[in-house]
Design an enzyme around this catalytic site. Structure first.
Site, PDB file in Angstrom:
ATOM      1  CE  LYS A   7      -5.167 -22.717   9.700  1.00 24.82           C
ATOM      2  NZ  LYS A   7      -5.312 -22.153   8.352  1.00 24.82           N
ATOM      3  CB  SER A  27      -1.703 -21.635   7.107  1.00 26.51           C
ATOM      4  OG  SER A  27      -3.090 -21.379   6.963  1.00 26.51           O
ATOM      5  CB  SER A  37      -4.570 -21.809   4.300  1.00 26.60           C
ATOM      6  OG  SER A  37      -3.464 -20.940   4.217  1.00 26.60           O
TER       7      SER A  37
END
Lengths: 97, 480
Positions: free
Chosen positions: B74, B149, B173
């Site tokens: 990420k 996210s 997330s």
């Protein structure tokens, strides 16, 4: 409790953000909605409570503290490599005349 | 699509080299990423170099489980010399001068970094639509979001662009996008994985997690990245126990508050999965956790308060974006932040500033902290009698594109099943457990007691072993 335009501007100053008049108006509505949402907790605890430290226990389990000894740090050239810098210092444009 | 265990066996039997494997994933990314938008940065030259080094290591017999296997990170996990932007304009051009601990551990294993994945700006959102690079799409249905996210990480794994990815989970997330994309998303206990180098959002809630195809894979990656770290004093070592997938006698709590306001298909998929556990010998009991009614506002107050402080560091002086025109340093900082942060981030900074400001601190932040303790107490009591909690991961399946911008409060409400684990620092894993009527994946969430990460994963492993995670449809009372 609705928030006013002046309060939004004051908050923005604290947060180092800028909200012009037009943005304040659209933001006000959105912000009031979220404050109302956050304010739901006021029904869960009535009135003020005592010192937070009395209620909140040990938040996290901490690893053992290391000895307070000097350790090697990253070299200044490396740290300043992503920004405007000179001789190991960050620089901004001259603003003092 | 192959899981880590299969790829590991292929590499060690000599069926395939890491270089060949890496070239395969590169070609998949080149083919699909222009549409899916899962990756926001790739460096295939470096990936192939790492693969060659891994091949040498494997040949010398010095490899481990993840050696030579490609992966994605990420974009809020720091990688030295490799762009790390949190998908925000304010970090444009930022190349960290150090590695996050979780990443350096994978590097030490000889894992091969393919690139950085798309996410909500500063991990603030539930659809990855606040990304400055535009939203990643859901590989299951391109008209839907991948979730957020860690949307890019989940979509990349689902689409076979990477066998596994790391994400971060502050309020769901990792688990929510895993649920939306039909993969396994594991958020370890708070403190089980070092947060050093994970760009901070809500420091008392943030945790690095894994996105994988199987629960066993989640454990392999967790094995590699977890552990106490001198650079994060909240990190600690936890006990490793085997993943048996044995559920005879497992005490499962069904918390009724988690089943309120659910879509019918989701309820059915989750309850029928729990029935499978019961058939295999688990004991199921229904309980109530009344404090969960307050958990969403508590979460948003604490997360935003911490974010307003954490994001105070973006001043345009030391890294990232800097505004062009200014006549004082203060003006430069204000302009940089106003131009550099997106709308959702600014909203959360404003909310955090508000709840911490004098006059409102007692009414919001202090009360939220007190309620957080109540939630933790209730969980503690529950885990005296039960081993795990089973619940839906999200009350909905993947949102249509654009939904969260039109319905911001609904977006916050959709976090209701995931935030409790962050508030209490508990390990939680989302595994696929079927589909809704439109064929969209539904997630079963398994929450365990603090630092019981391996027993929680072991309970989840049963879902893989019994075929729950491969069910195509649970509507209409059956499994196709």
């Amino acid at each position: 409790m609705a928030i006013s335009t002046d309060e939004i501007k004051a908050l923005a100053r604290l947060a180092k953000l800028e909200f012009d008049d037009e943005r304040c108006e659209t933001f006000k509505e959105e912000f009031n909605e979220i404050i109302e949402f956050a304010g739901k907790i006021n029904g869960a605890i009535v009135g003020n409570s005592s010192d937070i430290r009395e209620i909140v226990g040990e938040e996290t389990q901490y690893a053992e503290l290391r000895e307070d000894e000097e350790r090697e740090s990253l070299p200044p050239e490396k740290i300043t490599s992503g920004a405007e810098a000179q001789n190991g210092y960050f620089t901004v444009r001259r603003v003092v005349k | 699509m192959n899981d880590i265990q299969t790829l590991h066996a292929m590499l060690y039997s000599g069926d395939v080299s890491s270089e060949e494997l890496t070239r395969f994933y590169i070609s998949e990314i080149e083919k699909s990423n222009p549409v899916l938008n899962s990756f926001v940065y790739t460096d295939f030259g470096n990936a192939l170099e790492s693969a060659k080094r891994a091949d040498k290591r494997i040949k010398e017999g010095k490899g481990s489980m993840l050696t030579g296997i490609p992966f994605a990170l990420k974009d809020n996990i720091c990688t030295e010399g490799v762009p790390t932007t949190c998908c925000s304009k304010i970090l444009s051009g930022f190349r960290p001068c150090y590695d996050a601990t979780a990443y350096s551990k994978l590097k030490a294993e000889g894992a091969v970094l393919l690139g950085k994945t798309n996410m909500d700006e500063f991990a603030m959102g539930s659809a990855s639509e606040t990304s400055v690079y535009g939203a990643p799409l859901n590989p299951v249905d391109l008209s839907r979001v991948a979730g957020g996210s860690s949307g890019g990480s989940a979509a990349a794994v689902r689409a076979g662009l990477a066998p596994y990815a790391l994400g971060s989970d502050t309020g769901g997330s990792v688990r929510q996008p895993a649920s939306f994309c039909g993969v396994v998303g594991f958020k370890p206990s708070y403190g089980a994985v070092s947060r050093y180098g994970l760009i901070a959002y809500g420091s008392s809630l943030d945790q690095i997690g894994t996105l994988t195809l199987t629960v066993k894979d989640a454990a392999f990656v967790f094995d590699a990245v977890r552990g106490a770290d001198g650079m994060d004093m909240t990190s600690s070592d936890i006990e490793k126990t085997p993943l048996s997938g044995e559920v005879g006698g497992l005490r499962i709590a069904v918390v009724k508050e988690f089943f309120e306001g659910l879509g019918a298909d989701i309820k059915k998929a989750v309850l029928s999965a729990i029935e499978e556990y019961e058939k295999a010998g688990a004991q199921v009991g229904e309980v109530s956790l009344p404090s969960l009614g307050d958990v969403l506002p508590v979460y948003y107050i604490i997360a935003c308060a911490e974010a307003s402080s954490n994001l105070g560091r973006y001043d345009g002086i030391r890294y990232g974006y800097r505004a062009e025109n200014y006549s004082s340093v203060d003006e430069m900082i204000i302009k940089t932040r106003t131009e550099g942060f997106g709308k959702e981030v600014q909203k959360r900074i404003m909310l955090g500033t508000y709840v911490l400001s004098s006059g409102y601190y007692d009414a919001y932040y202090k009360k939220a902290r007190i309620l957080r303790e109540r939630v933790k107490e209730e969980f503690k009591k529950l885990f005296g009698t039960f081993d795990v909690i089973m619940a839906p991961t999200v009350p909905q399946t993947a949102f249509p594109l654009g939904f969260t911008e039109r319905n911001p409060i609904d977006m916050y409400l959709s976090d209701v099943c995931t935030v409790p684990a962050n508030i209490a620092g508990l390990p939680a894993v989302s595994v696929p457990c079927g589909e809704d009527a439109e064929g969209l994946p539904v997630g079963l969430q398994i929450i365990g007691d603090r630092f019981k990460d391996y027993p929680t994963l072991s309970a989840a492993h049963f879902a893989d072993l019994s075929g729950i995670t491969r069910r195509k449809n649970s509507v209409g009372g059956g499994v196709k």
